[in-house]
Design an enzyme around this catalytic site. Structure first.
Site, PDB file in Angstrom:
ATOM      1  N   ASP A 260       0.415  -1.402  -0.033  1.00  0.00           N
ATOM      2  CA  ASP A 260       0.016   0.046   0.390  1.00  0.00           C
ATOM      3  C   ASP A 260       1.078   1.195  -0.151  1.00  0.00           C
ATOM      4  OD1 ASP A 260      -2.551  -0.920  -0.035  1.00  0.00           O
ATOM      5  OD2 ASP A 260      -1.930  -1.875   2.174  1.00  0.00           O
TER       6      ASP A 260
ATOM      7  N   HIS B 191      -0.954  -1.194  -4.502  1.00  0.00           N
ATOM      8  CA  HIS B 191      -2.013  -0.676  -4.440  1.00  0.00           C
ATOM      9  C   HIS B 191      -1.640   1.311  -4.590  1.00  0.00           C
ATOM     10  CE1 HIS B 191      -5.763   1.039  -2.559  1.00  0.00           C
ATOM     11  NE2 HIS B 191      -6.174   0.701  -3.233  1.00  0.00           N
TER      12      HIS B 191
ATOM     13  N   MET C 219      -2.592   4.620  -3.415  1.00  0.00           N
ATOM     14  CA  MET C 219      -3.094   5.352  -2.878  1.00  0.00           C
ATOM     15  C   MET C 219      -2.740   7.326  -3.448  1.00  0.00           C
ATOM     16  SD  MET C 219      -4.693   3.452  -0.095  1.00  0.00           S
ATOM     17  CE  MET C 219      -3.312   2.175  -0.331  1.00  0.00           C
TER      18      MET C 219
ATOM     19  N   MET D   5     -12.955  -1.714  -2.314  1.00  0.00           N
ATOM     20  CA  MET D   5     -12.415  -0.790  -0.941  1.00  0.00           C
ATOM     21  C   MET D   5     -13.642  -1.151  -0.063  1.00  0.00           C
ATOM     22  SD  MET D   5      -9.303  -0.121  -0.666  1.00  0.00           S
ATOM     23  CE  MET D   5      -9.168   0.132   0.504  1.00  0.00           C
TER      24      MET D   5
ATOM     25  N   ASP E 148     -10.997  -5.232  -0.054  1.00  0.00           N
ATOM     26  CA  ASP E 148      -9.403  -4.678   0.726  1.00  0.00           C
ATOM     27  C   ASP E 148      -9.888  -3.923   1.596  1.00  0.00           C
ATOM     28  OD1 ASP E 148      -7.003  -3.422   1.340  1.00  0.00           O
ATOM     29  OD2 ASP E 148      -6.835  -2.760  -0.141  1.00  0.00           O
TER      30      ASP E 148
HETATM   31  C1  DX5 Z   1      -6.067   0.249   3.412  1.00  0.00           C
HETATM   32  C2  DX5 Z   1      -5.460  -0.141   2.740  1.00  0.00           C
HETATM   33  C3  DX5 Z   1      -4.791  -2.062   3.048  1.00  0.00           C
HETATM   34  C4  DX5 Z   1      -5.048  -2.042   4.569  1.00  0.00           C
HETATM   35  C5  DX5 Z   1      -6.082  -3.251   5.372  1.00  0.00           C
HETATM   36  O1  DX5 Z   1      -5.879   1.828   2.603  1.00  0.00           O
HETATM   37  O2  DX5 Z   1      -5.588  -0.807   1.268  1.00  0.00           O
HETATM   38  O3  DX5 Z   1      -4.913  -2.265   2.231  1.00  0.00           O
HETATM   39  O4  DX5 Z   1      -3.295  -2.408   4.648  1.00  0.00           O
HETATM   40  O5  DX5 Z   1      -5.347  -3.412   6.638  1.00  0.00           O
HETATM   41  P1  DX5 Z   1      -6.246  -3.636   6.874  1.00  0.00           P
HETATM   42  O6  DX5 Z   1      -7.004  -5.426   6.943  1.00  0.00           O
HETATM   43  O7  DX5 Z   1      -6.303  -3.690   8.106  1.00  0.00           O
HETATM   44  O8  DX5 Z   1      -7.800  -3.075   6.537  1.00  0.00           O
HETATM   45 ZN    ZN Z   2      -4.125  -1.984   0.003  1.00  0.00          ZN
END
Ligand code: DX5
Ligand code: ZN
Length: 215
Positions: free
Chosen positions: A34, A65, A67, A136, A174
């Protein structure tokens, strides 16, 4: 059986080599990494140099991923760092189609993520160009948040939309994924489960990965 992609965001960054070894030895399928820029999401995680090191230790594909705003500017750098699959957010792209072509041209598998407020319908025209879609199931930016229940309906809708294309496009979920909700997500049509906190918080991550694989 779903694919399982542990998110290293919840892992111990002081011992990334051990974390990579654990994931290599587990039943997990991909590494989920991430990247956050403090602009698209209100948090900053890690970036290209860290991914380069993870690449050296990881024996499974890297699902990166992004962001970040204007992901197209850094796409070649993530390829160079070792990304196999690159996920960009629909909400960050003015020219989504061309960004997807750029990812493919560089030899990576393209995926598009949508936030909880974004209707799955907006991916319709771009769907045939994708390797996977990421729904998401929390607002992006932080690990450890609670699963948003409406996401289940979005997964079902996405599954129908994909079936209409006649192609094999995978659905990834996710955020807030637990052993408790994984089964209903798989039943709704999820093919890839991303999990951070659920996997890395307890004492036995390999066992949790095993349970997620069998959900
Ligand atoms: C959040 C990320 C996720 C995050 C998920 O923005 O994209 O990949 O790491 O974490 P958990 O499984 O703890 O919700
Ligand atoms: Zn993610």
């Amino acid at each position: 059986m779903p694919l399982v992609a542990p998110s290293l965001l919840a892992a111990d960054f002081l011992h990334l080599a051990d974390v990579c070894k654990l994931v290599n030895e587990s039943e997990a399928d991909w590494f989920h990494l991430d990247v956050m820029d403090g602009r698209f999401v209100p948090n900053i995680s890690f970036g290209i140099p860290v991914i380069e090191f993870i690449r050296k230790a990881a024996r499974k594909p890297l699902d990166v991923h992004l962001m970040i705003e204007e992901p197209e500017k850094l796409t070649p750098a993530f390829k160079k760092a070792g990304a196999d699959m690159l996920i960009i957010h629909l909400e960050t792209c003015r020219n989504l189609h061309s960004n997807i072509q750029q990812i493919r041209a560089l030899g990576m598998q393209p995926a598009v993520a949508i936030n909880p407020h974004t209707p799955v319908e907006l991916l319709k025209d771009i769907l045939p160009d994708l390797h996977h879609v990421l729904i998401m199931t929390v607002n992006p930016g932080f690990g450890g948040q609670s699963f948003i229940p409406h996401s289940l309906e979005k997964v079902r809708e996405m599954k129908k939309m994909i079936a209409e294309t006649g192609r094999d496009i995978l659905i990834e979920v996710d955020g807030g994924i637990t052993i408790g909700n994984a089964h209903s997500l798989v039943e709704a049509g999820a093919d890839i489960l991303v999990a951070g906190t659920t996997i890395f918080q307890p004492k036995d991550p390999k066992q949790v990965i095993h349970l997620l694989k069998n959900s």
